[in-house]
Scaffold this active site. Structure first.
Site, short mmCIF file in Angstrom:
data_model
loop_
_atom_site.label_atom_id
_atom_site.label_comp_id
_atom_site.label_asym_id
_atom_site.label_seq_id
_atom_site.Cartn_x
_atom_site.Cartn_y
_atom_site.Cartn_z
N ASP A 199 29.80 21.43 36.19
CA ASP A 199 30.14 22.57 35.33
C ASP A 199 29.17 23.73 35.44
O ASP A 199 29.50 24.84 35.03
CB ASP A 199 30.15 22.12 33.85
N GLY B 221 20.41 15.40 34.68
CA GLY B 221 21.75 15.23 34.09
C GLY B 221 22.37 13.93 34.55
O GLY B 221 22.52 13.69 35.75
N PHE C 40 28.90 13.33 34.65
CA PHE C 40 29.76 12.94 35.77
C PHE C 40 29.13 13.29 37.12
O PHE C 40 29.15 12.49 38.06
CB PHE C 40 31.13 13.62 35.64
N GLY C 41 28.55 14.51 37.24
CA GLY C 41 27.99 14.94 38.52
C GLY C 41 26.72 14.19 38.87
O GLY C 41 26.57 13.66 39.98
N GLU D 52 44.88 18.28 22.63
CA GLU D 52 44.69 16.84 22.42
C GLU D 52 44.19 16.55 21.01
O GLU D 52 44.64 15.63 20.34
CB GLU D 52 43.72 16.28 23.48
N GLN E 222 36.51 15.60 37.73
CA GLN E 222 36.69 15.26 39.14
C GLN E 222 35.88 16.18 40.06
O GLN E 222 35.31 15.73 41.06
CB GLN E 222 38.18 15.36 39.51
C1 FAD Z 1 35.90 17.65 24.69
C2 FAD Z 1 36.01 17.69 26.19
C3 FAD Z 1 37.13 17.16 26.81
C4 FAD Z 1 37.25 17.18 28.19
N1 FAD Z 1 38.36 16.64 28.76
C5 FAD Z 1 38.44 16.57 30.11
C6 FAD Z 1 39.54 15.93 30.74
O1 FAD Z 1 40.45 15.44 30.07
N2 FAD Z 1 39.56 15.87 32.11
C7 FAD Z 1 38.56 16.42 32.86
O2 FAD Z 1 38.60 16.33 34.08
N3 FAD Z 1 37.52 17.04 32.30
C8 FAD Z 1 37.43 17.13 30.94
N4 FAD Z 1 36.36 17.75 30.36
C9 FAD Z 1 35.36 18.42 31.22
C10 FAD Z 1 34.41 17.41 31.84
O3 FAD Z 1 33.91 16.55 30.85
C11 FAD Z 1 33.29 18.20 32.51
O4 FAD Z 1 33.86 19.00 33.52
C12 FAD Z 1 32.27 17.25 33.14
O5 FAD Z 1 31.65 16.49 32.14
C13 FAD Z 1 31.23 18.04 33.93
O6 FAD Z 1 30.30 17.14 34.48
P1 FAD Z 1 28.78 17.59 34.67
O7 FAD Z 1 28.10 16.45 35.34
O8 FAD Z 1 28.73 18.94 35.26
O9 FAD Z 1 28.24 17.76 33.18
P2 FAD Z 1 28.19 16.69 32.00
O10 FAD Z 1 29.09 15.57 32.22
O11 FAD Z 1 28.36 17.51 30.76
O12 FAD Z 1 26.70 16.15 32.06
C14 FAD Z 1 25.59 16.96 31.86
C15 FAD Z 1 24.44 16.05 31.52
O13 FAD Z 1 23.24 16.79 31.62
C16 FAD Z 1 22.42 16.51 30.52
N5 FAD Z 1 21.59 17.69 30.31
C17 FAD Z 1 22.00 18.95 30.06
N6 FAD Z 1 20.96 19.77 29.99
C18 FAD Z 1 19.86 19.01 30.19
C19 FAD Z 1 18.48 19.30 30.24
N7 FAD Z 1 18.02 20.53 30.05
N8 FAD Z 1 17.62 18.29 30.46
C20 FAD Z 1 18.06 17.01 30.65
N9 FAD Z 1 19.36 16.69 30.63
C21 FAD Z 1 20.25 17.68 30.40
C22 FAD Z 1 23.38 16.23 29.39
O14 FAD Z 1 22.78 15.43 28.38
C23 FAD Z 1 24.50 15.50 30.11
O15 FAD Z 1 24.31 14.10 30.14
C24 FAD Z 1 36.22 17.74 28.98
C25 FAD Z 1 35.08 18.28 28.36
C26 FAD Z 1 34.98 18.25 26.97
C27 FAD Z 1 33.75 18.81 26.31
#
Ligand code: FAD
Length: 441
Positions: free
Chosen positions: A305, A12, A15-16, A176, A321
């Site tokens: 997430d 992934g 953000f994380g 939004e 965050q």
């Molecule tokens: C429409 C929307 C608006 C949002 N607005 C806000 C906001 O205003 N403020 C805020 O703080 N948060 C907001 N969020 C939430 C925030 O975006 C998430 O909390 C954050 O992106 C989580 O980060 P993450 O690294 O866990 O997952 P993500 O950022 O979702 O990254 C996951 C990554 O893993 C990859 N992935 C997934 N499964 C696989 C797999 N099997 N194999 C390879 N790659 C894979 C994906 O392609 C992606 O790049 C919003 C979310 C959405 C959908």
């Protein structure tokens, strides 16, 4: 970098995952970051792509470009389909290969979340969610297409259904999106159609909760709702959706006829819990230890997430965050272990506050005891979102676009673009037998 250096696989590049990779830039490790997309996506601005303010390239950057100067890091485009924690490898489907085993010494899973229709997966056909760039472009096509269809339609009785937009879920994304849609139809499109009046379009925001923006203080929810109503958004609260079909939604026993329904409600975590056979919370997020590792597997970390962790008796929310701070922390734990240093203190989330924007020049902001709504909150929102875009080129481009849109009311990307479906001659559409990556040393 020595081939014998421990290999850290990060799944992934959201953000994380990106924060974890950056935290390892000076560590004596080989980092392999795998993502099924080639880009890091700034999800908080997806609604601006769906409503034609920004174009896709302004909120996403190629992951390998972001990490190009990080010599110890390799980026692979591929989808992880499982984890063998005994053999310490993940299985990756790439463009032309399936189930390729990729060994690791340390694993960080940062695979995020997708939509949840709360057990009603049949709604998905009629009410797309907003999670990826493809989703945003498809919703943009649909909204702009509805106006085109209405303009071409002689029967005025059909205009109402075509120009009724229903958003299900009044959390930050729904609010939004509703605000931005209202500005699009009431300002940007108003003088461009002859047979239909875009300003007469109906925008309905539905939620079963008693107020919009549930996680915010009541005064901020009320301010956001008032603002939405000033923009002409109908807010219907206290009833869940009973049915969604091709003709609209049924809510509280009443049908709202609509050709455009958008799902802005629940999210479900990635299947990381199933891959690991690890304990999960009710939503399916992996329950992690205070150092973000998986119980019984000190070499596997889950962040963002798809992880579940409580702080002061309350679960941490699915926000960017949390994911960034957790990714950074997991990277630091691994770095310190490799350097033979003691483990850092347990993870603790530092809450910098939350915000949501409602239309033009208005936002709500909650940070500790500070509750703010209006133009100042919107300025803070704009500054913070610019700061967190992945690359400086995006910051400049988005800033210029926002100023232009604010001053002229014109949108940046009002295009209907239907991408071709992959054909059988497309190499990405066919898969060859699997070839193994170099084995784990
Ligand atoms: C429409 C929307 C608006 C949002 N607005 C806000 C906001 O205003 N403020 C805020 O703080 N948060 C907001 N969020 C939430 C925030 O975006 C998430 O909390 C954050 O992106 C989580 O980060 P993450 O690294 O866990 O997952 P993500 O950022 O979702 O990254 C996951 C990554 O893993 C990859 N992935 C997934 N499964 C696989 C797999 N099997 N194999 C390879 N790659 C894979 C994906 O392609 C992606 O790049 C919003 C979310 C959405 C959908």
């Amino acid at each position: 970098m020595l081939d014998s250096a421990p290999r850290v696989v990060i799944v992934g590049g959201g953000f994380g995952g990106l924060a974890a990779a950056k935290a390892l830039r000076n560590a004596d490790v080989r980092v392999v970051l795998v993502d099924r997309q080639n880009h890091h996506l700034f999800q908080p601005l997806l609604y601006q792509v769906a409503t034609s303010v920004l174009s896709p390239g302004q909120i996403a950057s190629p992951i390998r470009s972001i990490l190009r100067r990080q010599r110890n890091t390799m980026v692979l485009l591929g989808e992880v389909t499982g984890v063998d924690s005994d053999q310490r490898c993940v299985f990756v489907d790439s463009v032309d290969r399936e189930g390729v085993a990729l060994g690791y010494d340390y694993l960080i899973l940062a695979t995020g979340a997708s939509h949840s229709y709360f057990g009603h997966d049949e709604f998905a056909r009629f009410a797309p969610g907003l999670k990826s760039l493809a989703d945003a472009v498809s919703i943009r096509n649909h909204i702009l297409g509805a106006f085109e269809q209405a303009e071409a339609e002689e029967d005025p009785k059909r205009h109402r259904d075509l120009l009724t937009f229903v958003l299900v879920g009044a959390g930050p994304t729904g609010v939004e999106m509703a605000g931005a849609l209202a500005i699009l139809v009431r300002a940007a499109l108003r003088s461009e159609f002859r047979r239909v009046d875009p300003t007469s379009a109906r925008i309905v925001l539905i939620d079963m909760a008693p107020r919009v923006l549930g996680p915010f203080a009541e005064s901020l929810s009320a301010a956001a709702q008032e603002r939405l109503q000033q923009l002409g958004v109908e807010v219907q609260l206290g009833h869940g959706v009973d049915l969604i079909d091709a003709d609209g939604v049924v809510v509280g026993g009443e049908r709202i006829a609509s050709k455009t329904v958008i799902w802005t409600a629940g999210v479900a975590p990635s299947p990381a819990g199933n891959w690991l056979k690890a304990p999960t919370d009710r939503a399916g997020r992996v329950r992690v230890q205070p150092d973000l590792s998986v119980p019984g597997h000190p070499e596997i970390f889950v962040v963002g997430d798809t992880a579940s962790l409580e702080q002061d008796g309350r679960p941490l929310g699915g926000v960017a965050q949390v994911a960034m701070q957790q990714g950074r922390y997991a990277g630091r734990v691994i770095h310190r272990r490799i350097d033979g240093k003691s483990a850092p203190r347990p993870f603790r989330y530092f809450d910098k506050g939350t915000m949501a924007v409602v239309g033009k020049g208005f936002a709500v902001l909650q940070s500790g005891r500070l509750h703010l709504s209006g133009f100042l909150a919107w300025l803070a929102w704009a500054a913070i979102h610019l700061e967190f875009l992945a690359q400086s080129s995006l910051r400049v481009s988005v800033f210029v676009q926002w100023v232009w849109t604010y001053v002229t009311g014109q949108r940046g990307a009002r295009l209907i673009v239907n991408h071709h479906a992959p054909s059988s001659s497309d190499p990405a559409a066919t898969r060859a037998p699997s070839i193994r990556f170099r084995e784990q040393p």
